[in-house]
Design a protein around this motif. Structure first.
Motif, PDB file in Angstrom:
ATOM      1  N   LEU A 171       0.897  -1.258   0.020  1.00  0.00           N
ATOM      2  CA  LEU A 171      -0.118  -0.082   0.031  1.00  0.00           C
ATOM      3  C   LEU A 171       0.909   1.385  -0.065  1.00  0.00           C
ATOM      4  O   LEU A 171       0.517   2.231  -0.685  1.00  0.00           O
ATOM      5  CB  LEU A 171      -1.042  -0.230   1.031  1.00  0.00           C
ATOM      6  N   ALA A 172       1.895   1.502   0.838  1.00  0.00           N
ATOM      7  CA  ALA A 172       2.693   2.537   1.066  1.00  0.00           C
ATOM      8  C   ALA A 172       3.438   2.548  -0.265  1.00  0.00           C
ATOM      9  O   ALA A 172       3.770   3.816  -0.988  1.00  0.00           O
ATOM     10  CB  ALA A 172       3.731   2.431   2.179  1.00  0.00           C
ATOM     11  N   ILE A 173       3.921   1.543  -0.800  1.00  0.00           N
ATOM     12  CA  ILE A 173       4.888   1.707  -2.017  1.00  0.00           C
ATOM     13  C   ILE A 173       3.887   2.107  -3.300  1.00  0.00           C
ATOM     14  O   ILE A 173       4.199   2.744  -3.998  1.00  0.00           O
ATOM     15  CB  ILE A 173       5.430   0.556  -2.468  1.00  0.00           C
ATOM     16  N   SER A 174       2.497   1.513  -3.126  1.00  0.00           N
ATOM     17  CA  SER A 174       1.638   1.941  -4.246  1.00  0.00           C
ATOM     18  C   SER A 174       1.279   3.322  -4.118  1.00  0.00           C
ATOM     19  O   SER A 174       1.341   3.959  -5.307  1.00  0.00           O
ATOM     20  CB  SER A 174       0.234   1.224  -3.931  1.00  0.00           C
ATOM     21  N   MET A 175       1.256   4.064  -3.217  1.00  0.00           N
ATOM     22  CA  MET A 175       0.958   5.506  -2.873  1.00  0.00           C
ATOM     23  C   MET A 175       2.272   6.299  -3.587  1.00  0.00           C
ATOM     24  O   MET A 175       2.036   7.304  -4.160  1.00  0.00           O
ATOM     25  CB  MET A 175       0.649   5.483  -1.574  1.00  0.00           C
ATOM     26  N   GLY A 176       3.424   5.653  -3.156  1.00  0.00           N
ATOM     27  CA  GLY A 176       4.641   6.408  -3.666  1.00  0.00           C
ATOM     28  C   GLY A 176       4.504   6.540  -5.044  1.00  0.00           C
ATOM     29  O   GLY A 176       4.900   7.478  -5.719  1.00  0.00           O
ATOM     30  N   ASN A 177       4.041   5.263  -5.878  1.00  0.00           N
ATOM     31  CA  ASN A 177       3.975   5.181  -7.237  1.00  0.00           C
ATOM     32  C   ASN A 177       3.133   5.971  -8.024  1.00  0.00           C
ATOM     33  O   ASN A 177       3.255   6.584  -9.027  1.00  0.00           O
ATOM     34  CB  ASN A 177       4.118   3.860  -7.611  1.00  0.00           C
ATOM     35  N   VAL A 178       2.036   5.954  -7.202  1.00  0.00           N
ATOM     36  CA  VAL A 178       0.869   6.909  -7.749  1.00  0.00           C
ATOM     37  C   VAL A 178       1.417   8.411  -8.041  1.00  0.00           C
ATOM     38  O   VAL A 178       1.055   9.158  -8.833  1.00  0.00           O
ATOM     39  CB  VAL A 178      -0.300   6.721  -6.851  1.00  0.00           C
TER      40      VAL A 178
END
Length: 507
Positions: free
Chosen positions: A409-416
């Motif tokens: 989730l955290a890395i996903s937010m970073g990539n968004v």
């Protein structure tokens, strides 16, 4: 180790909890096996050699493949595909959208499948789509291929970050994460050198230099992806390079480091949803948002920025090499310090502040040499912070599924927010890119705020636990005090994970 494995051997032994002095029933993994003759340092060096170099190679190729479009742009990609600057930025953006969408599902699949199988599938497929970018004929082709590239690259970084956390103690994870994450810095340096070398193939087979950049790098990724089936080790209990005694030792040392799920955890949706209900997850997402957007902006546009400072394509690519080499050294030094002293929050705040100074210089500078120097300063607030943040997140979430979902989730937010980075360095803002630098600086400030909040709240929570405010009731003959009632401390650990009163967060 998965509890579904019928061959696992566990025995109960009596032990006294160090935290709280409560006598409780503990589970010692493979209690019948004697591991006293094993050399811990020698064993962990063996683990390092099997895991870290290969993961570094995988991540180098991953980052190289997603950012090589920045190098290809310098060799007339836009002209040959007849695309505008806006269309080029959109092709960068779609990668991050698909990347972000598939990270959480991928980490759940990783736990259910063997990592060696999952990583091999992901790499082979994204290598295929990377190669196909070299035969794109128009804007539509490029956008579709970038979407597919992001979809299959999505599982690698969160998967590797989670996978390493299943092998190392919390005080050891930082430098290992930093080493393989430093592949981003090496990919920047290597990408510039490789692009400069491949540019000599311009016209070969009737294809331009930018097409050969995609084709060569994609084919290499496919070959490494196939090899990953044999090279990637799964979890400690099934590692082919470890003896039974060594497997037991690795798992026991993790359990001694408050990683109670190291011996196995079944997939239960409550373990997945616990990540969404934890306030730390949401702050972690903002933390990575504050450092990932600057990371991608830096990696995608450094060649163009240097090019606009007066250097042509090949010299611009070559001038990125010392920047990334410097970043790799700083990243590893920060990771070693954080592992040794445990001050991950302060490391992030200080390094982000240095990065902010670098971008302030870039905003006000109108001198090429000064701007080039400022790029070095800016790396301090970008490259070391990403692995340190990922490690900090992994350190403070117990439960293998909860940790895996939170990291994704955290890395996903970073990539968004990587999608944002692909749209802030506009052609009309050359050569100084004030808008792009200003927005990166804004994200760095967001990162400083999120890291400060996480540090304050974790410190406050640890203090409450030290005062006994979170202590559970052990034994059903007593009334529940609001913190939960459990038959044994072992049950409390297993059920509550990092919410257990004896668990202490890394600051």
């Amino acid at each position: 180790m998965d509890l579904d494995n019928k061959n696992s051997c566990k025995h109960s032994v009596k032990a006294v909890e160090e935290k709280g002095g409560v006598e409780s029933e503990q589970i010692l993994y493979n209690a019948h096996i004697n591991t006293t003759e094993l050399d811990e340092r020698k064993l962990m060096r063996k683990v390092d050699l099997w895991l870290v170099p290969w993961f570094s190679l995988l991540y180098l190729l991953s980052f190289l493949d997603r950012t090589s479009i920045g190098n290809a742009k310098l060799y007339n990609l836009e002209r040959d595909l007849k695309i505008s600057d806006i269309q080029y930025l959109i092709s960068l953006t779609v990668f991050f959208i698909s990347y972000a969408l598939f990270e959480v599902p991928s980490n759940i699949f990783l736990k259910r499948l063997r990592p060696s199988v999952w990583f091999a599938i992901l790499m082979t497929l994204w290598g295929l789509f990377m190669t196909l970018q070299g035969v794109a004929h128009n804007y539509g082709d490029l956008v579709a291929l970038r979407w597919m590239l992001g979809s299959f690259e999505a599982g690698l970084y969160p998967g590797m970050a989670y996978h390493l956390s299943c092998w190392y103690k919390r005080s050891e994870l930082g430098i290992r994460t930093a080493v393989f994450t430093s592949a981003t810095t090496l990919s920047g340096a290597f990408g510039g050198l490789l692009a400069a070398a491949i540019s000599n193939m311009d016209g070969l087979g009737g294809k331009p230099a930018w097409a050969w950049i995609f084709i060569i790098e994609g084919l290499v990724t496919i070959l490494v992806g196939i090899a990953s089936y044999w090279m990637v080790q799964d979890f400690p209990d099934s590692a082919t390079f470890l003896t039974k005694e060594e497997k037991t030792f690795v798992i026991r040392r993790l359990q001694g480091d408050d990683q109670y799920s190291a011996a196995g955890e079944k997939l239960q949706m409550k373990n997945v949803w616990s990540s969404f209900r934890d306030w730390k997850t949401w702050i972690s997402m903002i933390q990575l948002m504050g450092c990932d957007m600057p990371l991608y902006a830096f990696s995608l546009f450094t060649p163009s920025i240097i090019n606009q400072l007066g250097f042509r394509a090949t010299p611009a690519n070559l001038l990125t090499v010392p920047i990334y080499a410097f970043a790799a050294v700083v990243t590893c030094c920060v990771a070693l310090y954080a592992d040794r002293h445990g001050r991950r929050g302060w490391c992030n705040i200080i390094m982000l502040s240095l990065g902010g100074i670098g971008y302030i210089i870039l905003i006000v500078s109108r001198n090429a040499a000064l701007s080039y120097f400022a790029v070095f300063v800016a790396t301090c607030g970008i490259f070391p912070v990403v692995p340190n943040t990922v490690t900090w997140i992994a350190n403070n979430f117990e439960g293998s599924y909860k940790r895996g979902v939170t990291l994704a989730l955290a890395i996903s937010m970073g990539n968004v927010n990587g999608a944002v980075s692909s749209n802030v360095y506009r052609a009309r803002d050359t050569p100084w890119y004030s808008l792009g630098h200003g927005l990166v600086l804004m994200y760095i400030c967001i990162g400083i705020t999120a890291n400060s909040a996480m540090l304050y709240l974790l410190k406050k929570e640890n203090a409450k636990r030290d005062r006994g405010e979170r202590k559970e009731v052990i034994g059903f003959e007593l009334e529940d005090n609001g913190n939960g009632r459990y038959a044994t401390v072992e049950d409390a650990k297993r059920e509550k994970g990092d919410n257990w009163s004896g668990y202490r967060y890394i600051l």
